[in-house]
Motif scaffolding. Sequence first.
Motif, PDB file in Angstrom:
ATOM      1  N   ALA A  72     -25.809   2.871  26.801  1.00  0.00           N
ATOM      2  CA  ALA A  72     -26.127   4.426  26.828  1.00  0.00           C
ATOM      3  C   ALA A  72     -27.462   4.729  26.490  1.00  0.00           C
ATOM      4  O   ALA A  72     -28.377   5.556  27.102  1.00  0.00           O
ATOM      5  CB  ALA A  72     -25.249   5.186  26.447  1.00  0.00           C
ATOM      6  N   ARG A  73     -27.837   4.333  25.094  1.00  0.00           N
ATOM      7  CA  ARG A  73     -28.866   4.737  24.495  1.00  0.00           C
ATOM      8  C   ARG A  73     -30.218   4.190  25.406  1.00  0.00           C
ATOM      9  O   ARG A  73     -31.186   5.047  25.630  1.00  0.00           O
ATOM     10  CB  ARG A  73     -28.902   3.990  23.243  1.00  0.00           C
ATOM     11  CG  ARG A  73     -30.140   4.443  22.185  1.00  0.00           C
ATOM     12  CD  ARG A  73     -30.110   4.106  20.842  1.00  0.00           C
ATOM     13  NE  ARG A  73     -30.987   4.200  20.057  1.00  0.00           N
ATOM     14  CZ  ARG A  73     -32.289   3.715  19.851  1.00  0.00           C
ATOM     15  NH1 ARG A  73     -32.641   2.770  20.687  1.00  0.00           N
ATOM     16  NH2 ARG A  73     -33.237   4.285  19.041  1.00  0.00           N
ATOM     17  N   HIS A  74     -30.127   3.093  25.972  1.00  0.00           N
ATOM     18  CA  HIS A  74     -31.255   2.536  26.931  1.00  0.00           C
ATOM     19  C   HIS A  74     -31.504   3.313  28.031  1.00  0.00           C
ATOM     20  O   HIS A  74     -32.510   3.855  28.288  1.00  0.00           O
ATOM     21  CB  HIS A  74     -30.894   1.181  27.063  1.00  0.00           C
ATOM     22  CG  HIS A  74     -31.877   0.671  28.064  1.00  0.00           C
ATOM     23  ND1 HIS A  74     -33.202   0.463  27.767  1.00  0.00           N
ATOM     24  CD2 HIS A  74     -31.886   0.067  29.576  1.00  0.00           C
ATOM     25  CE1 HIS A  74     -33.953  -0.238  28.932  1.00  0.00           C
ATOM     26  NE2 HIS A  74     -32.905  -0.187  29.616  1.00  0.00           N
ATOM     27  N   ARG A  94     -21.434   6.371  32.217  1.00  0.00           N
ATOM     28  CA  ARG A  94     -20.660   7.844  31.962  1.00  0.00           C
ATOM     29  C   ARG A  94     -21.100   8.138  30.460  1.00  0.00           C
ATOM     30  O   ARG A  94     -21.044   9.449  30.411  1.00  0.00           O
ATOM     31  CB  ARG A  94     -19.156   7.299  31.840  1.00  0.00           C
ATOM     32  CG  ARG A  94     -18.730   6.980  33.442  1.00  0.00           C
ATOM     33  CD  ARG A  94     -17.330   7.285  33.558  1.00  0.00           C
ATOM     34  NE  ARG A  94     -16.495   6.321  32.671  1.00  0.00           N
ATOM     35  CZ  ARG A  94     -15.898   5.023  32.531  1.00  0.00           C
ATOM     36  NH1 ARG A  94     -16.188   4.611  33.686  1.00  0.00           N
ATOM     37  NH2 ARG A  94     -15.441   4.626  31.808  1.00  0.00           N
ATOM     38  N   GLU A  95     -21.102   7.268  29.431  1.00  0.00           N
ATOM     39  CA  GLU A  95     -21.787   7.531  28.361  1.00  0.00           C
ATOM     40  C   GLU A  95     -22.852   8.195  28.019  1.00  0.00           C
ATOM     41  O   GLU A  95     -23.077   9.188  27.616  1.00  0.00           O
ATOM     42  CB  GLU A  95     -21.337   6.383  27.249  1.00  0.00           C
ATOM     43  CG  GLU A  95     -21.744   6.672  26.024  1.00  0.00           C
ATOM     44  CD  GLU A  95     -21.453   5.610  24.862  1.00  0.00           C
ATOM     45  OE1 GLU A  95     -21.930   5.668  23.815  1.00  0.00           O
ATOM     46  OE2 GLU A  95     -21.114   4.472  25.460  1.00  0.00           O
ATOM     47  N   ALA A  96     -24.065   7.438  28.979  1.00  0.00           N
ATOM     48  CA  ALA A  96     -25.320   7.963  29.043  1.00  0.00           C
ATOM     49  C   ALA A  96     -25.076   9.573  29.521  1.00  0.00           C
ATOM     50  O   ALA A  96     -25.943  10.387  29.260  1.00  0.00           O
ATOM     51  CB  ALA A  96     -26.167   7.227  29.779  1.00  0.00           C
ATOM     52  N   ALA A  97     -24.284   9.862  30.321  1.00  0.00           N
ATOM     53  CA  ALA A  97     -24.410  11.153  31.002  1.00  0.00           C
ATOM     54  C   ALA A  97     -23.825  12.235  30.199  1.00  0.00           C
ATOM     55  O   ALA A  97     -24.346  13.219  29.991  1.00  0.00           O
ATOM     56  CB  ALA A  97     -23.369  11.175  32.365  1.00  0.00           C
ATOM     57  N   GLU A  98     -22.884  11.571  29.265  1.00  0.00           N
ATOM     58  CA  GLU A  98     -22.271  12.457  28.026  1.00  0.00           C
ATOM     59  C   GLU A  98     -23.401  12.641  27.088  1.00  0.00           C
ATOM     60  O   GLU A  98     -23.538  13.936  26.836  1.00  0.00           O
ATOM     61  CB  GLU A  98     -21.188  11.979  27.452  1.00  0.00           C
ATOM     62  CG  GLU A  98     -19.949  11.689  28.492  1.00  0.00           C
ATOM     63  CD  GLU A  98     -18.794  11.018  27.610  1.00  0.00           C
ATOM     64  OE1 GLU A  98     -19.049  10.756  26.345  1.00  0.00           O
ATOM     65  OE2 GLU A  98     -17.793  10.932  28.200  1.00  0.00           O
ATOM     66  N   LEU A  99     -24.371  11.846  26.877  1.00  0.00           N
ATOM     67  CA  LEU A  99     -25.208  12.099  26.080  1.00  0.00           C
ATOM     68  C   LEU A  99     -26.413  12.966  26.367  1.00  0.00           C
ATOM     69  O   LEU A  99     -26.946  13.821  25.489  1.00  0.00           O
ATOM     70  CB  LEU A  99     -25.972  10.839  25.526  1.00  0.00           C
ATOM     71  CG  LEU A  99     -25.202   9.649  24.636  1.00  0.00           C
ATOM     72  CD1 LEU A  99     -25.783   8.467  24.665  1.00  0.00           C
ATOM     73  CD2 LEU A  99     -25.303  10.192  23.339  1.00  0.00           C
ATOM     74  N   LEU A 145     -31.905  18.273  26.293  1.00  0.00           N
ATOM     75  CA  LEU A 145     -33.388  18.190  25.873  1.00  0.00           C
ATOM     76  C   LEU A 145     -34.134  19.241  26.472  1.00  0.00           C
ATOM     77  O   LEU A 145     -34.192  19.302  27.782  1.00  0.00           O
ATOM     78  CB  LEU A 145     -33.866  16.786  26.207  1.00  0.00           C
ATOM     79  CG  LEU A 145     -33.337  15.585  25.393  1.00  0.00           C
ATOM     80  CD1 LEU A 145     -33.884  14.184  26.030  1.00  0.00           C
ATOM     81  CD2 LEU A 145     -33.607  15.600  23.922  1.00  0.00           C
ATOM     82  N   PRO A 146     -35.149  19.748  25.912  1.00  0.00           N
ATOM     83  CA  PRO A 146     -36.134  20.974  26.649  1.00  0.00           C
ATOM     84  C   PRO A 146     -37.021  20.544  27.452  1.00  0.00           C
ATOM     85  O   PRO A 146     -37.473  21.032  28.302  1.00  0.00           O
ATOM     86  CB  PRO A 146     -36.690  21.536  25.385  1.00  0.00           C
ATOM     87  CG  PRO A 146     -36.714  20.183  24.081  1.00  0.00           C
ATOM     88  CD  PRO A 146     -35.400  19.665  24.388  1.00  0.00           C
ATOM     89  N   THR A 164     -27.710  10.987  17.417  1.00  0.00           N
ATOM     90  CA  THR A 164     -26.547  11.880  16.635  1.00  0.00           C
ATOM     91  C   THR A 164     -25.667  12.396  17.676  1.00  0.00           C
ATOM     92  O   THR A 164     -24.552  12.546  17.467  1.00  0.00           O
ATOM     93  CB  THR A 164     -27.423  13.097  16.240  1.00  0.00           C
ATOM     94  OG1 THR A 164     -28.398  12.562  15.153  1.00  0.00           O
ATOM     95  CG2 THR A 164     -26.591  14.256  15.687  1.00  0.00           C
ATOM     96  N   ALA A 165     -26.092  12.559  18.955  1.00  0.00           N
ATOM     97  CA  ALA A 165     -25.178  12.938  20.042  1.00  0.00           C
ATOM     98  C   ALA A 165     -24.152  11.663  20.385  1.00  0.00           C
ATOM     99  O   ALA A 165     -22.729  12.246  20.700  1.00  0.00           O
ATOM    100  CB  ALA A 165     -26.015  13.325  21.333  1.00  0.00           C
ATOM    101  N   GLN A 166     -24.545  10.650  20.336  1.00  0.00           N
ATOM    102  CA  GLN A 166     -23.618   9.673  20.719  1.00  0.00           C
ATOM    103  C   GLN A 166     -22.558   9.355  19.521  1.00  0.00           C
ATOM    104  O   GLN A 166     -21.366   9.246  20.063  1.00  0.00           O
ATOM    105  CB  GLN A 166     -24.507   8.241  20.708  1.00  0.00           C
ATOM    106  CG  GLN A 166     -23.475   7.206  21.051  1.00  0.00           C
ATOM    107  CD  GLN A 166     -24.487   5.716  21.181  1.00  0.00           C
ATOM    108  OE1 GLN A 166     -25.573   5.722  20.885  1.00  0.00           O
ATOM    109  NE2 GLN A 166     -23.879   4.944  22.055  1.00  0.00           N
TER     110      GLN A 166
END
Length: 353
Positions: A155-157, A197-202, A208-209, A347-349
């Motif tokens: 997800a971080r990638h 799905r995890e990337a979407a949650e992140l 992000l602005p 942090t969000a993860q």
Amino acid sequence: MPQKVRIALDAMGGDVGASVVIPGAATALTRRPDSEFLLFGDSALIEAQLAKYPALKAASRVVHTDVTVSMHDKPSQALRRGRKTSSMWLAIDAVKKGEADVAVSAGNTGALMAMARFCLRTLPGVDSPAIAAVWPTVRGDSVVLDLGATIGGDARHLVTLAVMGGAMASVLFNLERPTVGLLNIGVEEIKGHEEIREAAELLRAMNLPQLNYIGFVEADGIGKGLADVIVSEGFSGNIALKATEGTARQIMDLLRAEISSRWLARIGYLFARGAFRALRDKLDPKKSNGGVLLGLKGVVVKSHGGTDAEGFAYAIDVGYEMVRYDLLTKINQMLNRDGSALVSAQTAQEAVS
């Protein structure tokens, strides 16, 4: 007067090599006269082509090497055999040394990625580079990545890809907050692999602005222009790219066959040839040729290996624009804004896990 854009070319790369690269560079020079070229490869072959293009010859310097990376070489083989001496490596190294602003190659994709990553290294906070390209849609253009640089990814990638793709879209399309979608098999939140799905949650948690995450986008949504940036891991992205290019060629072949098969169709073509010409231009993969290797400490552009001179010229255009738009600076700014987007992702993860 602005400083010239210095473009390093792997003159031996691709299915044909110098006989496509040099005419392509000549075409690009007519559109971008404030360019100059470093040409790496077999000097005899390069000079024979340059003799046909005096203006390009005057704007170029040739660096000879006998070593060429084959289109069939494995990345590890290319690194062992072509490191330091191949035309591909020398073009990338010219960017690292500050002798060129961008390197362009139509050579072996895996080898180019391996060499670029080894030579230039990745930007702080970027684990794996990506290939990003401008994709024509019914609403204009979108940035799509990754198109095959990195297979898989957590997800971080995917969040990193979203940030880098957002930076590219913002500078190319002059957007303050480009929309970003994750390529998925459905738009419902329960669809797709866990990483997606995890990337979407992140992305929702980060808010992000510099980008506006809109959710999942199915493959048919790319051509509809549902988002300014479409994010995918490299396996799915490459399949989407090849499927779209193949469909575009199929449509044009079917149209030609239908028009030539019946005299009424040929008469109709005479009245609608302007529209057909516009359609052909819109569907022509050559005009979307040139993928930027994002996430590196330097600008590298990958051209299709089987393109012609016109297509290679478009790849050079992409590299030129990335330099003129100062893409690397913009990506760094977006990665580091508000204490670093990637720190925010971590942090969000932790918050959603």
